[in-house]
Write a protein that holds these residues in place. Structure first.
Motif, PDB file in Angstrom:
ATOM      1  N   PHE A 384       0.830  -1.205   0.000  1.00 44.81           N
ATOM      2  CA  PHE A 384       0.000   0.000   0.000  1.00 44.81           C
ATOM      3  C   PHE A 384       0.865   1.256   0.000  1.00 44.81           C
ATOM      4  CE2 PHE A 384      -3.225  -2.749   2.428  1.00 44.81           C
ATOM      5  CZ  PHE A 384      -3.787  -3.195   1.247  1.00 44.81           C
ATOM      6  N   ALA A 385       1.933   1.254   0.791  1.00 45.34           N
ATOM      7  CA  ALA A 385       2.822   2.416   0.843  1.00 45.34           C
ATOM      8  C   ALA A 385       3.475   2.669  -0.511  1.00 45.34           C
ATOM      9  CB  ALA A 385       3.884   2.222   1.921  1.00 45.34           C
ATOM     10  N   VAL A 386       3.891   1.607  -1.181  1.00 46.96           N
ATOM     11  CA  VAL A 386       4.531   1.740  -2.495  1.00 46.96           C
ATOM     12  C   VAL A 386       3.546   2.285  -3.528  1.00 46.96           C
ATOM     13  CG1 VAL A 386       5.558   0.440  -4.403  1.00 46.96           C
ATOM     14  CG2 VAL A 386       6.268  -0.029  -2.052  1.00 46.96           C
ATOM     15  N   VAL A 387       2.331   1.768  -3.524  1.00 45.80           N
ATOM     16  CA  VAL A 387       1.321   2.238  -4.485  1.00 45.80           C
ATOM     17  C   VAL A 387       0.991   3.710  -4.228  1.00 45.80           C
ATOM     18  CG1 VAL A 387      -1.055   1.965  -5.295  1.00 45.80           C
ATOM     19  CG2 VAL A 387       0.349  -0.053  -4.845  1.00 45.80           C
ATOM     20  N   GLY A 388       0.809   4.086  -2.967  1.00 47.04           N
ATOM     21  CA  GLY A 388       0.523   5.476  -2.646  1.00 47.04           C
ATOM     22  C   GLY A 388       1.655   6.399  -3.064  1.00 47.04           C
ATOM     23  N   ALA A 389       2.888   5.984  -2.808  1.00 47.16           N
ATOM     24  CA  ALA A 389       4.041   6.783  -3.229  1.00 47.16           C
ATOM     25  C   ALA A 389       4.083   6.930  -4.745  1.00 47.16           C
ATOM     26  CB  ALA A 389       5.330   6.137  -2.719  1.00 47.16           C
ATOM     27  N   GLY A 390       3.697   5.876  -5.460  1.00 46.51           N
ATOM     28  CA  GLY A 390       3.678   5.936  -6.911  1.00 46.51           C
ATOM     29  C   GLY A 390       2.700   6.982  -7.427  1.00 46.51           C
ATOM     30  N   PHE A 391       1.506   7.034  -6.844  1.00 45.63           N
ATOM     31  CA  PHE A 391       0.532   8.040  -7.266  1.00 45.63           C
ATOM     32  C   PHE A 391       1.007   9.453  -6.933  1.00 45.63           C
ATOM     33  CE2 PHE A 391      -2.671   4.551  -7.357  1.00 45.63           C
ATOM     34  CZ  PHE A 391      -3.148   4.787  -8.635  1.00 45.63           C
ATOM     35  N   TRP A 392       1.667   9.626  -5.789  1.00 46.74           N
ATOM     36  CA  TRP A 392       2.186  10.947  -5.445  1.00 46.74           C
ATOM     37  C   TRP A 392       3.282  11.375  -6.417  1.00 46.74           C
ATOM     38  CZ3 TRP A 392       1.501  15.463  -3.620  1.00 46.74           C
ATOM     39  CH2 TRP A 392       2.583  16.293  -3.330  1.00 46.74           C
ATOM     40  N   LEU A 393       4.191  10.484  -6.733  1.00 40.92           N
ATOM     41  CA  LEU A 393       5.264  10.821  -7.667  1.00 40.92           C
ATOM     42  C   LEU A 393       4.702  11.130  -9.052  1.00 40.92           C
ATOM     43  CD1 LEU A 393       7.997   8.209  -6.651  1.00 40.92           C
ATOM     44  CD2 LEU A 393       7.963  10.659  -6.167  1.00 40.92           C
ATOM     45  N   LEU A 394       3.673  10.392  -9.470  1.00 36.90           N
ATOM     46  CA  LEU A 394       3.030  10.674 -10.744  1.00 36.90           C
ATOM     47  C   LEU A 394       2.420  12.076 -10.729  1.00 36.90           C
ATOM     48  CD1 LEU A 394       1.981   9.752 -13.538  1.00 36.90           C
ATOM     49  CD2 LEU A 394      -0.031   8.814 -12.339  1.00 36.90           C
ATOM     50  N   HIS A 395       1.768  12.419  -9.640  1.00 36.68           N
ATOM     51  CA  HIS A 395       1.172  13.753  -9.523  1.00 36.68           C
ATOM     52  C   HIS A 395       2.245  14.832  -9.572  1.00 36.68           C
ATOM     53  CE1 HIS A 395      -1.772  16.761  -8.351  1.00 36.68           C
ATOM     54  NE2 HIS A 395      -0.915  17.196  -7.438  1.00 36.68           N
ATOM     55  N   ARG A 396       3.318  14.616  -8.868  1.00 38.17           N
ATOM     56  CA  ARG A 396       4.413  15.587  -8.856  1.00 38.17           C
ATOM     57  C   ARG A 396       4.960  15.796 -10.262  1.00 38.17           C
ATOM     58  NH1 ARG A 396       6.847  19.145  -6.109  1.00 38.17           N
ATOM     59  NH2 ARG A 396       8.642  18.247  -5.065  1.00 38.17           N
ATOM     60  N   ARG A 397       5.134  14.719 -10.995  1.00 41.74           N
ATOM     61  CA  ARG A 397       5.709  14.819 -12.339  1.00 41.74           C
ATOM     62  C   ARG A 397       4.771  15.545 -13.290  1.00 41.74           C
ATOM     63  NH1 ARG A 397       8.600   9.727 -15.014  1.00 41.74           N
ATOM     64  NH2 ARG A 397      10.041  10.376 -13.380  1.00 41.74           N
ATOM     65  N   LEU A 398       3.492  15.214 -13.248  1.00 39.23           N
ATOM     66  CA  LEU A 398       2.529  15.807 -14.175  1.00 39.23           C
ATOM     67  C   LEU A 398       2.227  17.266 -13.854  1.00 39.23           C
ATOM     68  CD1 LEU A 398      -0.011  12.855 -14.627  1.00 39.23           C
ATOM     69  CD2 LEU A 398       1.809  13.587 -16.179  1.00 39.23           C
ATOM     70  N   GLU A 399       2.374  17.643 -12.577  1.00 42.30           N
ATOM     71  CA  GLU A 399       2.089  19.016 -12.166  1.00 42.30           C
ATOM     72  C   GLU A 399       3.307  19.917 -12.220  1.00 42.30           C
ATOM     73  OE1 GLU A 399      -0.959  20.461 -11.101  1.00 42.30           O
ATOM     74  OE2 GLU A 399      -1.690  18.663 -12.084  1.00 42.30           O
TER      75      GLU A 399
END
Length: 408
Positions: A384-399
């Motif tokens: 769960f921690a890895v998946v959540g971190a993945g979504f945050w990193l994706l958001h950071r990159r796209l924004e």
């Protein structure tokens, strides 16, 4: 809302903070206080451990479904009317739980509990953003979370103590009394933070349009998923507490504090640190570091359960995960609300909906599957921690091209 100074203003601010935290505590009290009673309730209702898990999951499911409406209704009717109506119905549902003669009846009243509880807990988040902005909102959200963090630690311990005084219905009577007290405090002290001129039209089309605007926003979706999965790394231990403490660690009804005391200590320290860093550290950088800390804590937890799956090590990792999650959680909550200044209630509703749907799955379906051993439980938390971190990193990159990932 602009800041006010002076002793009277500070006292008023502290009282409002305490009430908002008390409203947020309804969820943990409703879920966690009942945990120590699962064994006696199961005996009375002739229900298995897996069946008793539905006492938690049905509450979360109904909470999630109705959470879609509470926020938009508060955008149209005002914050206090929605909160007070929900609290009144919640108290009645809790009394119904206390009087339930069978598990199906209990589950029906638990569903009603969940349907009504969100009116207070969800709308209170919009109230925070109505009152303040920027670092002040961050600090208030952190303070509320720090006080709120006490609830999951107190709740199962209180449930165990109440069982020493009487049978399991006494727990629901106590929760009903808490609901009455908070409703009175909300009615008397909490101001209405959404003036009539800022409210949305009371039309179904307007409510649906607001929800669709929030749901279609790609940044909101990424933030909601990041929040949901990062929080799940900690929450899987909360919903799995009855199995973990009794079946895996061989403890009794009075021993839930062994898990919840360090878990909530981590949450309180993380929320305190988050508030202290408000306005001092860029919010996106703060979430970056908190998510990294959650990954490290989850890895430590898994390593400990692979090597020494016993106490006290079994509760050290979850406490570290809770510390990291609590640093990021206030920032992520405010970031989702800040995307929609005219639909904060709708944003609060959908953010809660996404989290609760998954939390309901955790309680009713995933938890029984991942509690075969402490190692498997730790592995699920890490995933769960890895998946959540993945979504945050994706958001950071796209924004990164458009601007800051999180509003300051």
């Amino acid at each position: 809302m602009t800041s006010r100074t002076g002793p009277s203003a500070r006292r008023a601010g502290l009282l409002i903070t305490a009430i908002l935290a008390s409203l947020a505590m309804i969820g943990p009290f409703t879920i966690d206080t009942v945990f120590p009673a699962f064994a006696s309730m199961g005996r009375d209702f002739d229900a298995s451990t897996a069946a008793m898990q539905q006492v938690t999951s049905i509450y979360l499911i109904s909470f999630a479904v109705m959470s879609i409406l509470h926020g938009p209704l508060s955008d149209t009717l005002g914050r206090k009317p929605v909160m007070l109506t929900g609290l009144g119905l919640y108290v009645l549902a809790t009394i119904g739980c206390a009087l339930s003669p069978s598990l199906p009846v209990l589950l029906a009243f638990r569903a009603l509990q969940g349907a009504c509880a969100g009116a207070a807990t969800i709308v209170s988040r919009a109230v925070i953003r109505d009152l303040y902005s920027g670092p002040e909102a961050h600090r208030l959200m952190s303070q509320v979370m720090m006080i709120f963090s006490i609830a999951p630690a107190i709740a199962p311990v209180a449930g165990g103590l109440l069982l020493a005084w009487g049978p399991w219905p006494i727990i629901f009577w106590a929760i009903a009394g808490y609901g009455v007290a908070i409703a009175v405090a909300t009615a008397i002290v909490l101001p209405e933070t959404l003036p009539p001129q800022d409210r949305q039209p009371l039309r179904l089309a307007s409510i649906v349009a607001g929800l669709l605007e929030v749901a279609r926003h790609p940044g909101f979706g990424r933030l909601a998923l990041a929040t949901t999965f990062v929080f799940a790394a900690q929450f899987v231990y909360i919903v799995s507490a009855p199995i973990m403490m009794v079946d895996l660690l061989g403890k009794g009804e009075q021993d839930f504090w062994i898990l919840f005391a360090p878990l909530i200590t981590g949450m309180m320290l993380g929320a305190w640190l988050s508030g202290r860093l408000a306005g001092r550290v860029d919010t996106s950088v703060l979430v970056d570091r908190a998510v990294l800390a959650a990954l490290i804590a989850a890895g430590l937890n898994l390593t400990l359960m692979l090597t020494v799956p016993t106490l006290p090590w079994a509760v050290l990792g979850p406490a570290c995960i809770a510390f990291a999650v609590a640093i990021a959680f206030p920032v992520l909550q405010l970031a989702m609300l800040d995307l929609f200044p005219h639909h904060r209630g709708s944003a609060a509703s959908l953010a809660t909906f996404a989290s609760l749907v998954f939390n309901a799955l955790l309680a009713g379906a995933i938890s029984p599957l991942v509690t075969g051993s402490l190692t498997v439980l730790a592995l699920s938390s890490t995933v769960f921690a890895v998946v959540g971190a993945g979504f945050w990193l994706l958001h950071r990159r796209l924004e990164s091209v458009a601007g800051p990932a999180v509003s300051p």
